[in-house]
Design an enzyme around this catalytic site. Structure first.
Site, PDB file in Angstrom:
ATOM      1  N   GLN A 140     -21.943   3.478   2.253  1.00 62.82           N
ATOM      2  CA  GLN A 140     -22.644   4.730   1.987  1.00 62.82           C
ATOM      3  C   GLN A 140     -22.659   5.045   0.488  1.00 62.82           C
ATOM      4  O   GLN A 140     -23.361   5.958   0.061  1.00 62.82           O
ATOM      5  CB  GLN A 140     -21.969   5.875   2.738  1.00 62.82           C
ATOM      6  CG  GLN A 140     -21.973   5.722   4.247  1.00 62.82           C
ATOM      7  CD  GLN A 140     -21.081   6.760   4.918  1.00 62.82           C
ATOM      8  OE1 GLN A 140     -20.076   6.427   5.512  1.00 62.82           O
ATOM      9  NE2 GLN A 140     -21.442   8.025   4.798  1.00 62.82           N
ATOM     10  N   ASN A 141     -21.866   4.321  -0.285  1.00 60.38           N
ATOM     11  CA  ASN A 141     -21.738   4.590  -1.713  1.00 60.38           C
ATOM     12  C   ASN A 141     -22.899   3.971  -2.484  1.00 60.38           C
ATOM     13  O   ASN A 141     -23.450   2.948  -2.084  1.00 60.38           O
ATOM     14  CB  ASN A 141     -20.411   4.043  -2.237  1.00 60.38           C
ATOM     15  CG  ASN A 141     -19.225   4.628  -1.489  1.00 60.38           C
ATOM     16  OD1 ASN A 141     -19.293   5.754  -0.993  1.00 60.38           O
ATOM     17  ND2 ASN A 141     -18.149   3.876  -1.389  1.00 60.38           N
ATOM     18  N   ASP A 143     -22.507   3.187  -5.841  1.00 65.80           N
ATOM     19  CA  ASP A 143     -21.862   2.797  -7.098  1.00 65.80           C
ATOM     20  C   ASP A 143     -21.837   1.293  -7.352  1.00 65.80           C
ATOM     21  O   ASP A 143     -21.398   0.854  -8.416  1.00 65.80           O
ATOM     22  CB  ASP A 143     -20.431   3.345  -7.155  1.00 65.80           C
ATOM     23  CG  ASP A 143     -19.615   3.020  -5.904  1.00 65.80           C
ATOM     24  OD1 ASP A 143     -19.761   1.901  -5.351  1.00 65.80           O
ATOM     25  OD2 ASP A 143     -18.816   3.878  -5.488  1.00 65.80           O
ATOM     26  N   HIS A 158     -27.376   3.918   1.369  1.00 61.65           N
ATOM     27  CA  HIS A 158     -28.007   5.033   0.654  1.00 61.65           C
ATOM     28  C   HIS A 158     -28.553   4.624  -0.706  1.00 61.65           C
ATOM     29  O   HIS A 158     -28.790   5.475  -1.564  1.00 61.65           O
ATOM     30  CB  HIS A 158     -27.014   6.192   0.519  1.00 61.65           C
ATOM     31  CG  HIS A 158     -26.655   6.810   1.815  1.00 61.65           C
ATOM     32  ND1 HIS A 158     -25.428   7.401   2.060  1.00 61.65           N
ATOM     33  CD2 HIS A 158     -27.351   6.918   2.994  1.00 61.65           C
ATOM     34  CE1 HIS A 158     -25.391   7.857   3.301  1.00 61.65           C
ATOM     35  NE2 HIS A 158     -26.546   7.570   3.888  1.00 61.65           N
ATOM     36  N   CYS A 233     -47.485   2.523 -14.089  1.00 64.60           N
ATOM     37  CA  CYS A 233     -48.680   3.200 -13.588  1.00 64.60           C
ATOM     38  C   CYS A 233     -49.026   4.463 -14.372  1.00 64.60           C
ATOM     39  O   CYS A 233     -50.101   5.039 -14.185  1.00 64.60           O
ATOM     40  CB  CYS A 233     -48.541   3.520 -12.103  1.00 64.60           C
ATOM     41  SG  CYS A 233     -47.329   4.816 -11.726  1.00 64.60           S
ATOM     42  N   SER A 273     -15.827  10.150   6.238  1.00 56.26           N
ATOM     43  CA  SER A 273     -15.626  11.164   7.268  1.00 56.26           C
ATOM     44  C   SER A 273     -16.714  11.107   8.329  1.00 56.26           C
ATOM     45  O   SER A 273     -16.638  11.813   9.333  1.00 56.26           O
ATOM     46  CB  SER A 273     -15.616  12.561   6.636  1.00 56.26           C
ATOM     47  OG  SER A 273     -16.862  12.822   6.001  1.00 56.26           O
ATOM     48  N   CYS A 317      -7.191   4.150   1.239  1.00 54.86           N
ATOM     49  CA  CYS A 317      -7.720   2.828   1.572  1.00 54.86           C
ATOM     50  C   CYS A 317      -7.041   1.689   0.815  1.00 54.86           C
ATOM     51  O   CYS A 317      -6.709   0.660   1.404  1.00 54.86           O
ATOM     52  CB  CYS A 317      -9.219   2.783   1.289  1.00 54.86           C
ATOM     53  SG  CYS A 317     -10.206   3.869   2.328  1.00 54.86           S
TER      54      CYS A 317
END
Length: 330
Positions: A140-141, A143, A158, A233, A273, A317
């Site tokens: 989901q990070n 980075d 993401h 463009c 979470s 973690c």
């Protein structure tokens, strides 16, 4: 149907510790667990061994990167605790003023964010991949720390903050090129506040705070900030290649992660979470398919609030993943 990123209701406000700020790292204090790393590592090893011959898919969230100095959203010291409201997709595409504000704050935060390095948790997942127990990482990070660490199969659910893309012609440039060769020359009075190449004094001295998606909490008049149009463009809106809140994960990417989860022998969630819809739905689908699920995270998760039958390990973690990787190599 694509699944949007949405915001949960914010909880009780807690002030984040913002002292001793380094030029390339915010002094973000990661949440801590119960201090029983050895026991947690043995439990996680048992989980891996119980998943059988196929490999485990890992879903990672902001809690994995806090040990690299990147803040999360939802822990007690996270950005939501300071009243942070992340950029909404609809606001970005519809409001020039919002784009000015976003890119000015990005100028303050992008370099410290880009300078962050993988921690022992990222390195341990690389080791597990080489051991043959982890098949893929869905993160989901934004980075790119998994890629920096050397993980081979990473799906950036993401998106990635190191790329800027045009919403019209779909061309893209590296974030570093955009910041240094396009944005800075248009905003010399903003760029002259830099302490070094791309390092902004506002962030270095603690007057702006790094955010989880690579911008910074900076408040001032943004009306004189200039944002370039697409160099290809000439008319398109340039946006970081991330899924803003209120936007949707692209359908092909959604299908890819659903396929990985459905074929996995187990799912490990590390540092999430699961409050964003798609990651939770992946876990919910895995549980319904009798796929074992373990969650390594400090604090409550959506899976636990829904009383899903998962193994919940309340620890940071890095240390747990490091010891688990060592145990699996024995």
């Amino acid at each position: 149907m694509a699944v949007p990123r949405t915001l949960p209701a914010r909880g009780k406000s807690v002030s984040a510790r913002l002292t001793n700020v380094q030029p390339s790292l915010l002094d973000f204090i990661p949440p801590t667990g119960f201090g029983k790393v050895a026991h947690a590592s043995r439990k996680l090893r048992e989980f891996f061994l119980g998943c059988g011959d196929k490999e485990v898919v890992v879903i990672t969230g902001a809690g994995l990167s806090t040990e690299s100095g990147i803040p999360d959203y939802r822990s007690k010291n996270g950005s939501f605790s300071t009243g942070h409201k992340p950029m909404q997709h609809g606001e970005f595409v519809s409001s020039e003023a919002k784009r000015k504000r976003y890119w000015a704050r990005s100028m303050a935060g992008w370099k410290p964010f880009a300078d962050a390095q993988p921690n022992v948790g990222h390195d341990s997942l690389v080791k597990m991949e080489r051991q043959g127990v982890v098949s893929a990482i869905i993160t989901q990070n934004v980075d790119t720390l998994h890629q920096k660490a050397g993980s081979r199969r990473v799906i950036d659910l993401h998106g990635r903050n190191d790329i800027v893309e045009c919403l019209s012609c779909k061309s893209s440039v590296p974030m570093s090129t955009f910041q240094e060769e396009m944005l800075a020359p248009l905003n010399p009075t903003w760029a002259t506040s830099a302490a070094g190449p791309g390092e902004n004094l506002n962030l270095a001295r603690g007057r702006a705070t790094l955010r989880p998606d690579g911008d910074a909490a900076l408040e001032r008049d943004f009306s004189d900030f200039n944002v370039p149009a697409c160099p290809r463009c000439k008319v398109g809106i340039l946006k970081p290649a991330v899924v803003f809140f209120g936007d949707s994960v692209p359908e092909p990417r959604k299908q890819e992660v659903q396929g990985l989860v459905s074929a996995a022998s187990g799912i490990l969630v590390a540092g999430s979470s699961l409050w964003t819809p798609l990651p939770f739905r992946l876990i919910d689908a895995a549980v319904k398919a009798s796929v074992p699920v373990a969650i390594l995270n400090v604090g409550p998760t959506r899976a636990c609030s829904r009383e899903l039958p998962v193994l919940k390990i309340e620890e940071q973690c890095g240390a747990v993943l490091e010891q688990t990787a060592s145990l699996l190599s024995e």
